[in-house]
Design a protein around this motif. Structure first.
Motif, PDB file in Angstrom:
ATOM      1  N   MET A  11       1.138  -1.064  -0.310  1.00 35.22           N
ATOM      2  CA  MET A  11       0.057  -0.135   0.278  1.00 35.22           C
ATOM      3  C   MET A  11       1.423   0.966  -0.245  1.00 35.22           C
ATOM      4  O   MET A  11       0.814   2.237  -0.778  1.00 35.22           O
ATOM      5  CB  MET A  11      -1.115   0.040   1.199  1.00 35.22           C
ATOM      6  CG  MET A  11      -2.537   1.049   1.290  1.00 35.22           C
ATOM      7  SD  MET A  11      -2.874   1.613  -0.020  1.00 35.22           S
ATOM      8  CE  MET A  11      -3.962   0.189   0.354  1.00 35.22           C
ATOM      9  N   VAL A  12       1.516   1.222   0.569  1.00 39.76           N
ATOM     10  CA  VAL A  12       2.784   2.358   0.636  1.00 39.76           C
ATOM     11  C   VAL A  12       4.285   1.668   0.497  1.00 39.76           C
ATOM     12  O   VAL A  12       4.972   0.717   1.216  1.00 39.76           O
ATOM     13  CB  VAL A  12       3.192   3.558   2.045  1.00 39.76           C
ATOM     14  CG1 VAL A  12       4.070   3.998   2.631  1.00 39.76           C
ATOM     15  CG2 VAL A  12       1.920   3.337   3.014  1.00 39.76           C
ATOM     16  N   ARG A  13       4.931   2.433  -0.058  1.00 44.81           N
ATOM     17  CA  ARG A  13       6.087   1.806  -0.520  1.00 44.81           C
ATOM     18  C   ARG A  13       6.959   2.789  -0.665  1.00 44.81           C
ATOM     19  O   ARG A  13       6.761   4.432  -1.838  1.00 44.81           O
ATOM     20  CB  ARG A  13       6.326   1.556  -2.072  1.00 44.81           C
ATOM     21  CG  ARG A  13       7.750   0.476  -2.588  1.00 44.81           C
ATOM     22  CD  ARG A  13       8.119  -0.595  -3.120  1.00 44.81           C
ATOM     23  NE  ARG A  13       8.314   0.094  -4.499  1.00 44.81           N
ATOM     24  CZ  ARG A  13       7.587   0.243  -5.449  1.00 44.81           C
ATOM     25  NH1 ARG A  13       5.869  -0.280  -5.464  1.00 44.81           N
ATOM     26  NH2 ARG A  13       8.214   0.412  -6.694  1.00 44.81           N
ATOM     27  N   ALA A  14       8.006   3.289   0.390  1.00 50.51           N
ATOM     28  CA  ALA A  14       9.444   4.472  -0.378  1.00 50.51           C
ATOM     29  C   ALA A  14      10.821   3.782  -0.439  1.00 50.51           C
ATOM     30  O   ALA A  14      10.785   2.942   0.050  1.00 50.51           O
ATOM     31  CB  ALA A  14       9.182   5.196   1.080  1.00 50.51           C
ATOM     32  N   MET A  70      -4.682   5.332   5.675  1.00 49.92           N
ATOM     33  CA  MET A  70      -5.244   6.457   6.691  1.00 49.92           C
ATOM     34  C   MET A  70      -3.423   6.583   7.715  1.00 49.92           C
ATOM     35  O   MET A  70      -2.656   5.890   7.694  1.00 49.92           O
ATOM     36  CB  MET A  70      -5.875   5.764   7.882  1.00 49.92           C
ATOM     37  CG  MET A  70      -7.686   5.756   7.215  1.00 49.92           C
ATOM     38  SD  MET A  70      -7.991   7.429   7.560  1.00 49.92           S
ATOM     39  CE  MET A  70      -8.524   8.120   9.334  1.00 49.92           C
ATOM     40  N   LEU A  71      -3.233   7.934   7.766  1.00 53.25           N
ATOM     41  CA  LEU A  71      -2.314   8.474   8.223  1.00 53.25           C
ATOM     42  C   LEU A  71      -2.701   9.462   9.344  1.00 53.25           C
ATOM     43  O   LEU A  71      -3.563  10.236   9.245  1.00 53.25           O
ATOM     44  CB  LEU A  71      -1.159   9.336   6.770  1.00 53.25           C
ATOM     45  CG  LEU A  71      -1.543   8.893   6.048  1.00 53.25           C
ATOM     46  CD1 LEU A  71      -0.826  10.432   5.052  1.00 53.25           C
ATOM     47  CD2 LEU A  71      -0.619   8.208   5.737  1.00 53.25           C
ATOM     48  N   MET A 106      -8.081  -1.487   7.557  1.00 58.44           N
ATOM     49  CA  MET A 106      -7.557  -0.284   6.924  1.00 58.44           C
ATOM     50  C   MET A 106      -6.073  -0.365   6.932  1.00 58.44           C
ATOM     51  O   MET A 106      -5.253  -0.444   8.405  1.00 58.44           O
ATOM     52  CB  MET A 106      -7.938   0.819   8.058  1.00 58.44           C
ATOM     53  CG  MET A 106      -7.725   1.947   7.948  1.00 58.44           C
ATOM     54  SD  MET A 106      -7.884   2.227   5.907  1.00 58.44           S
ATOM     55  CE  MET A 106      -9.369   3.117   6.028  1.00 58.44           C
ATOM     56  N   THR A 107      -5.317  -0.254   5.941  1.00 55.32           N
ATOM     57  CA  THR A 107      -4.496   0.240   6.061  1.00 55.32           C
ATOM     58  C   THR A 107      -3.420   1.436   7.192  1.00 55.32           C
ATOM     59  O   THR A 107      -4.080   2.565   6.332  1.00 55.32           O
ATOM     60  CB  THR A 107      -3.546   0.344   5.216  1.00 55.32           C
ATOM     61  OG1 THR A 107      -3.595  -0.864   4.180  1.00 55.32           O
ATOM     62  CG2 THR A 107      -1.819   0.282   5.067  1.00 55.32           C
ATOM     63  N   MET A 108      -2.769   1.380   7.881  1.00 55.89           N
ATOM     64  CA  MET A 108      -3.269   2.869   8.482  1.00 55.89           C
ATOM     65  C   MET A 108      -1.416   2.850   8.566  1.00 55.89           C
ATOM     66  O   MET A 108       0.027   2.651   8.690  1.00 55.89           O
ATOM     67  CB  MET A 108      -2.952   2.501   9.890  1.00 55.89           C
ATOM     68  CG  MET A 108      -4.780   2.246   9.690  1.00 55.89           C
ATOM     69  SD  MET A 108      -5.737   2.003  10.996  1.00 55.89           S
ATOM     70  CE  MET A 108      -5.345   3.438  13.029  1.00 55.89           C
ATOM     71  N   VAL A 109      -0.796   4.244   8.553  1.00 61.32           N
ATOM     72  CA  VAL A 109       0.480   4.523   9.397  1.00 61.32           C
ATOM     73  C   VAL A 109       0.537   5.453   9.671  1.00 61.32           C
ATOM     74  O   VAL A 109      -0.247   6.935  10.235  1.00 61.32           O
ATOM     75  CB  VAL A 109       1.584   5.485   8.716  1.00 61.32           C
ATOM     76  CG1 VAL A 109       2.839   5.525   7.888  1.00 61.32           C
ATOM     77  CG2 VAL A 109       1.307   4.067   6.866  1.00 61.32           C
ATOM     78  N   VAL A 110       1.004   5.500  11.683  1.00 61.32           N
ATOM     79  CA  VAL A 110       0.736   6.107  13.012  1.00 61.32           C
ATOM     80  C   VAL A 110       2.100   6.573  13.337  1.00 61.32           C
ATOM     81  O   VAL A 110       3.093   5.561  13.471  1.00 61.32           O
ATOM     82  CB  VAL A 110       0.245   5.125  14.321  1.00 61.32           C
ATOM     83  CG1 VAL A 110      -0.278   6.103  14.528  1.00 61.32           C
ATOM     84  CG2 VAL A 110      -1.181   4.670  13.346  1.00 61.32           C
ATOM     85  N   VAL A 111       2.313   7.723  13.295  1.00 61.04           N
ATOM     86  CA  VAL A 111       3.268   8.149  14.418  1.00 61.04           C
ATOM     87  C   VAL A 111       2.706   8.848  15.884  1.00 61.04           C
ATOM     88  O   VAL A 111       1.723   9.677  15.988  1.00 61.04           O
ATOM     89  CB  VAL A 111       4.220  10.047  13.399  1.00 61.04           C
ATOM     90  CG1 VAL A 111       4.656  10.612  14.660  1.00 61.04           C
ATOM     91  CG2 VAL A 111       4.677   9.633  12.405  1.00 61.04           C
TER      92      VAL A 111
END
Length: 262
Positions: free
Chosen positions: A13-16, A180-181, A209-214
């Motif tokens: 879903m995310v690739r950096a 979701m960020l 849900m795909t999530m990136v959480v700081v």
């Protein structure tokens, strides 16, 4: 599962890829590379000024990257590539990409002159051109989902910080995002209000849900995240399974950081 479905599931879903970001002479991101699988939760921890929030803002092109590439669901974010060169998308094209990426900020950013319900329906009606009746029905479902069905007609100033943040989550979900960020979503809250927001986030994670959480909430990271990344000075210092990183950090910088907060 069809071939197309298998291919889609295999795409992160995310690739950096070697993402760099500078603010003038300050190098904030120094080559961030990571992947987030579909349906997974990535928690990012680290000291203030380590580049965590900047990286999050780069994912949905609120900040432009200076080098490297960011992909969401296989699509290059903020740019198109032609002949090996990158060309920045127009503001309208970038906004179209951003529709699929929900973001919840540290401060709630609700419209103070609109009720909770009106805050949630604003973007679906204005951006996605959804009919008002459908938007209202969906907004009521989402407010119920975050435990605020009885606050639909309430203005932000009449809500607690935790309630405002839950409205902000409902507002982001109203656009039906694929990702979701969360940028330190509980850090502006009084301690007794943190749990109600984390409960909603746990339920989101459980729903796939795909999530990136700081976050600085280590209990949440330990229990909910599939992957934990420790950032410092614009680089990924350590990454792995949350329980392993938190219990047995391998790098001295990780050990020093965790010793101060655990």
């Amino acid at each position: 599962m069809s071939t197309a479905s298998r291919t889609s599931a295999a795409v992160p879903m995310v690739r950096a890829e070697q993402v760099c970001k500078n603010f003038g002479g300050l190098r904030v991101l120094r080559g961030i590379s990571l992947e987030v699988a579909r349906g997974n939760v990535l928690c990012v921890i680290g000291p203030s000024g380590s580049g965590k929030s900047t990286f999050l803002r780069c994912i949905n092109h609120l900040e432009q990257v200076d080098a490297g590439r960011l992909y969401v669901d296989g699509e290059l974010i903020g740019y198109r590539e032609k002949g090996g060169k990158l060309y920045e998308l127009s503001p309208r094209q970038a906004a179209r990409q951003r529709r699929d990426i929900g973001m919840v900020f540290q401060h709630f950013n609700l419209f103070p002159h609109r009720t909770a319900l009106a805050n949630v329906i604003e973007a679906p009606i204005r951006v996605n051109r959804i009919g008002k009746a459908d938007a209202l029905a969906r907004a009521r479902e989402l407010l119920d989902r975050v435990g605020l069905a009885d606050k639909a007609g309430t203005y932000p100033a009449q809500l607690s910080g935790g309630q405002q943040q839950r409205v902000a989550i409902a507002r982001a979900l109203a656009m039906d995002p694929k990702l979701m960020l969360f940028d330190e979503p509980t850090s502006a809250l009084d301690p007794e209000l943190v749990g109600e927001v984390l409960t909603v986030m746990r339920e989101l994670a459980d729903s796939g849900m795909t999530m990136v959480v700081v976050t600085h909430e280590m209990g949440f990271a330990r229990e909910v995240a599939d992957q934990l990344v420790f950032m410092d000075e614009g680089v990924v210092v350590e990454a792995g399974a949350p329980r392993e990183v938190l219990a047995n950090p391998k790098h001295e910088r990780t050990k020093a950081f965790l010793s101060r907060i655990l």
